[in-house]
Scaffold this motif. Sequence first.
Motif, mmCIF file in Angstrom:
data_model
loop_
_atom_site.group_PDB
_atom_site.id
_atom_site.type_symbol
_atom_site.label_atom_id
_atom_site.label_comp_id
_atom_site.label_asym_id
_atom_site.label_seq_id
_atom_site.Cartn_x
_atom_site.Cartn_y
_atom_site.Cartn_z
ATOM 1 N N ARG A 197 0.822 -1.209 0.000
ATOM 2 C CA ARG A 197 0.000 0.000 0.000
ATOM 3 C C ARG A 197 0.857 1.260 0.000
ATOM 4 N NH1 ARG A 197 -3.850 -1.028 5.066
ATOM 5 N NH2 ARG A 197 -1.792 -1.598 5.890
ATOM 6 N N LEU A 198 2.150 1.099 0.276
ATOM 7 C CA LEU A 198 3.080 2.222 0.250
ATOM 8 C C LEU A 198 4.185 1.963 -0.775
ATOM 9 C CD1 LEU A 198 3.422 3.065 4.053
ATOM 10 C CD2 LEU A 198 2.311 4.449 2.289
ATOM 11 N N SER A 199 3.776 1.485 -1.942
ATOM 12 C CA SER A 199 4.726 1.284 -3.038
ATOM 13 C C SER A 199 4.390 2.277 -4.145
ATOM 14 C CB SER A 199 4.672 -0.146 -3.566
ATOM 15 O OG SER A 199 3.382 -0.453 -4.049
ATOM 16 N N PHE A 200 5.420 2.799 -4.801
ATOM 17 C CA PHE A 200 5.224 3.870 -5.780
ATOM 18 C C PHE A 200 5.931 3.549 -7.100
ATOM 19 C CE2 PHE A 200 4.873 5.583 -1.527
ATOM 20 C CZ PHE A 200 3.677 6.301 -1.577
ATOM 21 N N TRP A 201 5.642 2.342 -7.623
ATOM 22 C CA TRP A 201 6.224 1.899 -8.890
ATOM 23 C C TRP A 201 5.570 2.672 -10.049
ATOM 24 C CZ3 TRP A 201 10.356 -0.960 -8.168
ATOM 25 C CH2 TRP A 201 10.435 -1.832 -7.077
ATOM 26 N N LEU A 202 6.375 3.016 -11.051
ATOM 27 C CA LEU A 202 5.856 3.688 -12.238
ATOM 28 C C LEU A 202 5.434 2.659 -13.283
ATOM 29 C CD1 LEU A 202 5.359 6.334 -13.811
ATOM 30 C CD2 LEU A 202 7.704 6.099 -14.717
ATOM 31 N N ASN A 203 4.203 2.754 -13.719
ATOM 32 C CA ASN A 203 3.654 1.905 -14.781
ATOM 33 C C ASN A 203 3.898 0.419 -14.555
ATOM 34 O OD1 ASN A 203 2.740 4.246 -16.076
ATOM 35 N ND2 ASN A 203 4.660 4.485 -17.199
ATOM 36 N N ILE A 204 4.737 -0.210 -15.431
ATOM 37 C CA ILE A 204 4.937 -1.665 -15.370
ATOM 38 C C ILE A 204 6.109 -2.071 -14.461
ATOM 39 C CG2 ILE A 204 3.937 -2.009 -17.665
ATOM 40 C CD1 ILE A 204 6.849 -2.277 -18.705
ATOM 41 N N GLU A 205 6.700 -1.084 -13.829
ATOM 42 C CA GLU A 205 7.801 -1.399 -12.917
ATOM 43 C C GLU A 205 7.286 -2.190 -11.703
ATOM 44 O OE1 GLU A 205 10.973 -0.700 -13.565
ATOM 45 O OE2 GLU A 205 10.566 0.439 -15.386
ATOM 46 N N PRO A 206 8.102 -3.081 -11.144
ATOM 47 C CA PRO A 206 9.443 -3.490 -11.589
ATOM 48 C C PRO A 206 9.342 -4.548 -12.703
ATOM 49 C CG PRO A 206 8.856 -4.621 -9.555
ATOM 50 C CD PRO A 206 7.711 -3.717 -9.862
ATOM 51 N N TRP A 234 9.244 5.073 -8.904
ATOM 52 C CA TRP A 234 10.209 4.030 -8.550
ATOM 53 C C TRP A 234 10.509 3.181 -9.787
ATOM 54 C CZ3 TRP A 234 8.305 1.464 -3.328
ATOM 55 C CH2 TRP A 234 8.376 2.416 -2.289
ATOM 56 N N PHE A 235 11.792 2.832 -9.922
ATOM 57 C CA PHE A 235 12.237 1.996 -11.039
ATOM 58 C C PHE A 235 13.224 0.966 -10.504
ATOM 59 C CE2 PHE A 235 11.434 6.312 -12.349
ATOM 60 C CZ PHE A 235 10.728 6.233 -13.531
#
Length: 261
Positions: A197-206, A234-235
């Motif tokens: 709930r506190l993850s900030f991945w961009l699009n299809i990342e990782p 995040w990447f």
Amino acid sequence: MPEADVLYSDVKFTRAREKGSETTSLPPDTTYSEVKLSKTQPPTEPRGSQQSAVPNERSKVTSERVALVLLSLLLAAAVIALGVTIHENAQTMKELQKLKKNLTDDSCLKCETGWEQHGGQCYYFSTRRSSWEESRSFCQSEGGDLVKIDSREEQSFLEKTLREKMDVADDKFWIGLTDSKTEGEWLWVDDSPLNTRLSFWLNIEPDNWTGEDPDGEDCVRMGEKGGATDLKCWFDKSCKASQKYICEKEAETGEYMVSCV
């Protein structure tokens, strides 16, 4: 024993007329006879028993009054003591709040020169590049570690700060998140698991892309120079790549600290 009541009865006796006497009748002689009749009386209680009953009743009433008065006094004393305690506690709280304010004003948490404070934490944004492991070693040598992001508010602070520190779009910063131990199991540097709930991945990342490193991408970097939508920046990246990094440690007090911000 009590004397019997005396009753008087009028008893008449008529004497027989003698022969040759006048035919005129004489008034009969009247005599009085004392007749004593004993009047039955109910047994009487000793004088002492009736007299003692009254004092006993009075004694009982007096004891109850004394007990009631004592109870009232105790209750009043308890109320007074409670009021005094509440007043003293209120005064103590005021003193503590005043002391806390003085301590905050005079010795607030601060960070070393070159570190930026946010809340009770200090952050170091590097200007040089290094691998993820090398970056972490530097942070540890400074008494901290690669940053662990515990809240959305902290992510927002870092995301906004990096906009000013990034030179180009790919000028991103290492954070303390990796799945190098087990693929797909993301852990912070303190070995605590990532809260999804506190993850900030961009699009299809990782995506664990292997085009740059056959071992894949097991470390995380962050940053969007133009600003991140919903803070998602995040990447995953090969841990061997050279990137800038963010160190984190708790704020402290001391002569070498800079002023609070």
